[in-house]
Enzyme design. Structure first.
Site, short mmCIF file in Angstrom:
data_model
loop_
_atom_site.label_atom_id
_atom_site.label_comp_id
_atom_site.label_asym_id
_atom_site.label_seq_id
_atom_site.Cartn_x
_atom_site.Cartn_y
_atom_site.Cartn_z
N LYS A 180 2.16 -9.96 0.74
CA LYS A 180 1.68 -9.94 2.12
C LYS A 180 1.38 -11.34 2.66
O LYS A 180 1.52 -11.61 3.84
CB LYS A 180 0.42 -9.07 2.23
CG LYS A 180 0.65 -7.60 1.87
CD LYS A 180 1.32 -6.85 2.99
CE LYS A 180 1.60 -5.40 2.60
NZ LYS A 180 2.40 -4.69 3.61
N GLU A 203 -4.16 -4.88 11.02
CA GLU A 203 -4.46 -3.56 10.47
C GLU A 203 -4.25 -3.68 8.97
O GLU A 203 -3.51 -4.54 8.52
CB GLU A 203 -3.52 -2.50 11.05
CG GLU A 203 -2.15 -2.39 10.35
CD GLU A 203 -1.24 -3.60 10.56
OE1 GLU A 203 -1.46 -4.33 11.54
OE2 GLU A 203 -0.34 -3.83 9.73
N SER A 219 5.53 -6.13 -6.07
CA SER A 219 4.99 -6.62 -4.80
C SER A 219 3.53 -7.07 -4.87
O SER A 219 3.08 -7.86 -4.06
CB SER A 219 5.16 -5.55 -3.72
OG SER A 219 4.54 -4.35 -4.13
C1 LIG Z 1 1.15 -4.61 -3.20
C2 LIG Z 1 1.76 -3.90 -2.04
N1 LIG Z 1 3.03 -3.50 -2.11
C3 LIG Z 1 3.62 -2.85 -1.11
C4 LIG Z 1 2.94 -2.52 0.04
C5 LIG Z 1 3.65 -1.74 1.08
O1 LIG Z 1 3.99 -2.46 2.22
P1 LIG Z 1 5.48 -2.89 2.51
O2 LIG Z 1 6.32 -1.67 2.40
O3 LIG Z 1 5.43 -3.42 3.90
O4 LIG Z 1 5.88 -3.91 1.53
C6 LIG Z 1 1.60 -2.92 0.17
C7 LIG Z 1 0.84 -2.61 1.39
O5 LIG Z 1 -0.32 -2.73 1.51
C8 LIG Z 1 1.01 -3.63 -0.89
O6 LIG Z 1 -0.27 -4.02 -0.83
#
Ligand SMILES: Cc1ncc(COP(=O)(O)O)c(C=O)c1O
Lengths: 395, 267
Positions: free
Chosen positions: A92, A114, A380
C-alpha cells in the site's frame, strides 16, 4: 487487444471504469487528472518519487525463491515478491507515497483515506507524517475492532481515525464516508484512494504507482532465472497489488491469476468474490463487477481478511476478466488459513491474511504444473496485523 | 408544453416560486409513503422528487441514508417506486421527478426504465452520480424525450462545465447550494445568487436550489433569487422523528403549507 493502452482519455477500460460521481466532485477529479498528467512526467517529480521509494519505502523489495514451500508441494518453483518487507508492511505504501507527493505538488495539505485492513490507512498516515500533512482515515467500525493494532499505529502517526457505523461497517462504508467527507472538503483536501477502484483517474493513478512491483519482478526473475515466469498470482480486494504485479506483464506470454476471497464458500453467499460471482454495476464512481442483488442494491461482502472484504473491484480487472487476459479464482477463509500456517512454518514468513489467499492458490497451481515452471506470488503484506484474528481461530 | 414547463409557467403568472419536495419512496413503508406524498400534494407541493432508495448513497448525509435504509428494509425497489409513481399520478398532476443513483437504473435496464417510468407518469429523472460525461449510455437507450433529464450544478462547477451541463439538461436545473452532502444546514445567499447569475448566462431553464435549506426563512431568501426551492432532508427528518405518530401525514402537510407560503414572496 493492446492491454497496456487503457484507460482511454475518459477513463474507460473498455466498457468499464469511467467517472460516476456527483457534480460536486467532477471538477476535483478532472483537476486531479490534469495535474497527474502534468506532474507525473516531470523529471523532478520522478526523482523525488524514486528517492522516496528507495530510501524510505525500501525498494526494490526482494524476489525470494521459496524453496521449502516448492519442495513441499512437489511442483513448480514458487517465488515470492516480498511486498511485506516494504515500509509499513504492505504494498500500500507504494501508492500512498506517490499520491501524497502528488498532493504536495498540487499544493494540498490535507489527506483523507478509507481503509479496510488498516494497511492503506497506516500507509497514508505514514506519508502524511513524512510530509507534515493533516490526515483523516475513515474505517468501518467492524474493521476498527478486527484490526486494532493498525488503529493504534495510525493514531501514533498523528492521524485521526474516524469509525464509520453506517451500512455494513466495513471497507465499502468507509469508502462511502470518505467520499461524503470529500464532497464537503473538496477544495483543499486530497483523497488518497487505496486501491485501483474509484472514479477515473484513480484506477490509473494507483496502478501506475503500484506497477513498480511488476517492473522489479520482471527484472529480478530475468536475472535469477533468465526467463519470464509462467504464472503470476496475486490476491484481489480492490485489486491494486494484483494490478501492480500484472501490468508490466500484460503484453508478455505469462499467465495471470487473481485470487478473490471466497469467504465461507461462494455457494454460501458469504464471500467477497466479486469477479467470480458478481455482475456488472456501478459502485464508488466506476463501472465494474460488483456484488449486488437483483434490484441493483450492493450486497455485503464477507472475508476473514478485512482487506479483501469489499463488494467491488477495480475496473481494469473487469476488463482483464472479460477479455480473458487474466483468470480470477477464489480461496476460502479456511484455505487461506492453512496457507497462512504453511508459509509461517516452511519459510518463516508470516503473511497477511489477504496474501495468504494468493498463497493458497499458488500452492495448488504449483502442484498442477511441471517442475521447471516458475510461479511468482505477490506477498502483498505481512501478517502481524492479523495475529489477533488467527489467535481467536486457533483457540 | 410538458408538465414541468407548465408548472413553471403557471407559477410565474401567479408570482410564486416552485416548492420542490424530496422524499425517499417507500419510507417508512410503501403504504405510508403514498399517504405522505398525497398529503404533500394536497398542501400545495409544486414538484415531487421521488427518491429511489440505494444501499450506498454517497451523496447523502445521515438523514437520507437512514430513510433509504428504512425504505429498503420495507421492501422497496425501483419497480415498486415506479408503481408508487403510477398511484401518485392518479392523484395529482404535478411533475414527478425520479431521483436516483445510477446502479438501480442500470440493473433495471435504462431502456425498460424509460418505458415504465414514462408509462407510470413520471416527468423527469435525476441521476446523482451520472454526470454528462457518462450519461449517453443511459439516455441513448431512452426511446423518446418524454423524460426530462435534470442536471446538477455544484458550487465547484467552473464556467466551461456549466455550459456543457446546461446544454445536456432539460426540465430545470438543480443548483447544489453548497459543497457537502444532503442535510448539511445553512445557506449563503450571496454565493448562491452569484452562481445563479453565472448560470443564467448560458440557459433559460428554470433554476431550483437545494441542499441545506430547512427553515421558512431559507425558503423565502432562496425564492427571491431562484425559480424554485428543493427541500429533502428537512422532510425526512420530520418523518424520522414521527415514525410512530399517527399524525405524521398532517405534520408533513402543515410543513409543506408553510414552505409553500414562503415561496409566494413576490409582492
Ligand atoms: C496486505 C494486503 N494485501 C492486499 C490487500 C487488498 O487490496 P488490493 O486488492 O488493492 O491489493 C490489502 C488491503 O488492505 C492488504 O492490506
Amino acid at each position: 487487444m493492446e492491454y497496456n493502452k487503457f484507460p482511454d482519455s475518459k477513463g474507460h477500460f473498455g466498457e468499464f471504469g469511467g467517472r460516476y460521481v456527483s457534480e460536486t466532485l467532477m471538477p476535483a477529479i478532472i483537476e486531479l487528472n490534469e495535474a497527474y498528467q502534468k506532474i507525473s512526467v516531470n523529471p523532478d517529480f520522478k526523482i523525488e518519487l524514486n528517492y522516496l521509494l528507495k530510501h524510505y519505502v525500501g525498494r526494490p523489495t526482494p524476489l525470494f525463491h521459496a524453496k521449502r514451500l516448492s519442495e513441499h508441494v512437489k511442483g513448480a518453483s514458487i517465488y515470492l515478491k516480498r511486498e511485506d518487507l516494504a515500509h509499513t508492511g504492505a504494498h500500500k505504501i507504494n501508492n500512498t507515497v506517490g499520491q501524497a507527493l502528488l498532493a504536495k505538488w498540487m499544493g494540498k495539505k490535507k489527506l483523507i483515506a478509507e481503509t479496510g485492513a488498516g494497511q492503506h490507512g497506516v500507509a497514508t498516515a505514514t506519508v502524511a507524517a513524512l510530509f507534515g500533512m493533516e490526515c483523516k482515515v475513515f474505517m468501518g467500525k467492524e474493521d476498527v475492532k478486527r484490526q486494532s493494532p493498525n488503529v493504534l499505529r495510525m493514531k501514533l502517526l498523528g492521524a485521526e481515525v474516524i469509525p464509520v457505523d453506517s451500512g455494513t461497517c466495513t471497507l465499502k462504508d468507509a469508502m462511502n464516508e470518505a467520499m461524503r467527507y470529500w464532497v464537503s472538503a473538496v477544495r483543499d483536501t486530497f483523497y488518497v484512494i487505496g486501491s485501483v477502484a474509484g472514479p477515473h483517474p484513480y484506477p490509473m493513478i494507483v496502478r501506475d504507482f503500484q506497477k513498480i512491483i511488476g517492473i522489479e519482478t520482471k527484472e529480478q526473475i530475468l536475472k535469477i532465472a533468465g526467463k519470464l515466469p509462467d504464472i503470476l498470482i496475486a490476491c484481489v480486494g480492490g485489486g491494486s497489488n494484483a494490478m501492480g504485479l500484472f501490468y508490466p506483464f500484460l503484453e508478455d506470454n505469462v499467465k495471470l491469476i487473481g485470487v478473490e476471497a471466497a469467504g465461507l464458500g461462494i455457494d454460501t453467499g458469504k464471500h467477497a468474490a466479486t469477479l467470480s460471482a458478481g455482475t456488472i454495476g456501478v459502485l464508488h464512481g466506476s463501472k465494474s463487477y460488483v456484488l449486488q442483488d437483483e434490484n441493483g442494491q450492493i450486497k455485503e461482502a464477507h472475508s476473514i481478511s478485512a482487506g479483501l472484504d469489499y463488494p467491488g473491484v477495480g475496473p481494469e480487472h473487469s476488463l482483464l476478466k472479460e477479455s480473458g487476459r487474466a483468470k480470477y479464482v477464489s480461496a476460502t477463509d479456511s484455505e487461506a488459513l492453512s496457507a497462512f500456517k504453511m508459509l509461517c512454518q516452511l519459510e518463516g514468513i508470516i503473511p497477511a491474511l489477504e496474501s495468504a489467499h494468493a498463497i493458497a492458490v499458488g500452492i495448488k497451481k504449483a502442484k498442477d504444473i511441471e517442475k521447471d515452471k516458475i510461479i511468482i506470488i505477490n506477498l502483498s503484506g505481512r501478517g502481524d496485523k492479523d495475529l489477533g484474528i488467527v489467535e481467536n481461530i486457533y483457540n | 408544453m410538458n408538465r414541468i414547463e407548465k408548472t413553471f409557467e403557471n407559477l410565474k403568472i401567479k408570482g410564486e416560486k416552485a416548492l420542490v419536495g424530496f422524499v425517499s419512496a417507500g419510507d417508512p413503508d410503501i403504504y405510508e409513503s403514498f399517504k405522505l406524498i398525497a398529503a404533500m400534494c394536497e398542501a400545495g407541493l409544486d414538484i415531487l422528487e421521488l427518491g429511489v432508495p440505494f444501499s450506498d448513497p454517497t451523496a447523502d448525509g445521515p438523514v437520507i441514508q437512514r430513510s433509504s435504509l428504512r425504505a429498503l428494509k420495507n421492501g422497496i425497489n425501483l419497480k415498486g417506486v415506479i408503481e408508487l409513481t403510477k398511484k401518485i399520478r392518479e392523484k395529482t398532476s404535478i411533475p414527478i421527478i425520479l431521483f436516483s443513483y445510477y446502479n438501480p437504473i442500470l440493473s433495471y435496464s435504462p431502456k425498460a426504465f424509460y418505458y415504465d417510468a414514462v408509462s407510470a407518469g413520471a416527468d423527469g429523472v435525476l441521476v446523482v452520480d451520472l454526470p454528462p460525461e457518462e450519461s449517453d449510455e443511459m439516455t441513448s437507450l431512452f426511446s423518446g424525450n418524454e423524460l426530462s433529464v435534470i442536471r446538477l450544478i455544484a458550487p465547484t462547477t467552473p464556467k466551461d462545465r456549466i455550459s456543457k451541463i446546461t446544454a445536456s439538461g432539460s426540465g430545470f436545473l438543480y443548483l447544489v447550494s453548497k459543497t457537502g452532502v444532503t442535510g448539511s444546514y445553512g445557506i449563503n445567499t450571496l454565493e448562491i445568487s452569484q452562481k445563479i447569475d453565472e448560470i443564467r448566462n448560458f440557459t433559460k431553464l428554470p433554476i431550483c436550489v437545494g441542499f441545506g435549506i430547512s427553515t421558512d426563512n431559507d425558503v423565502k431568501e432562496v425564492s427571491r433569487i431562484a425559480d424554485g426551492v428543493v427541500i429533502g432532508s428537512a422532510f425526512e427528518k420530520l418523518i424520522e422523528e414521527n415514525l410512530n405518530n399517527i399524525d405524521l401525514a398532517s405534520i408533513i402537510k402543515d410543513k409543506v403549507s408553510k414552505y409553500k407560503l414562503a415561496t409566494k414572496i413576490i409582492a
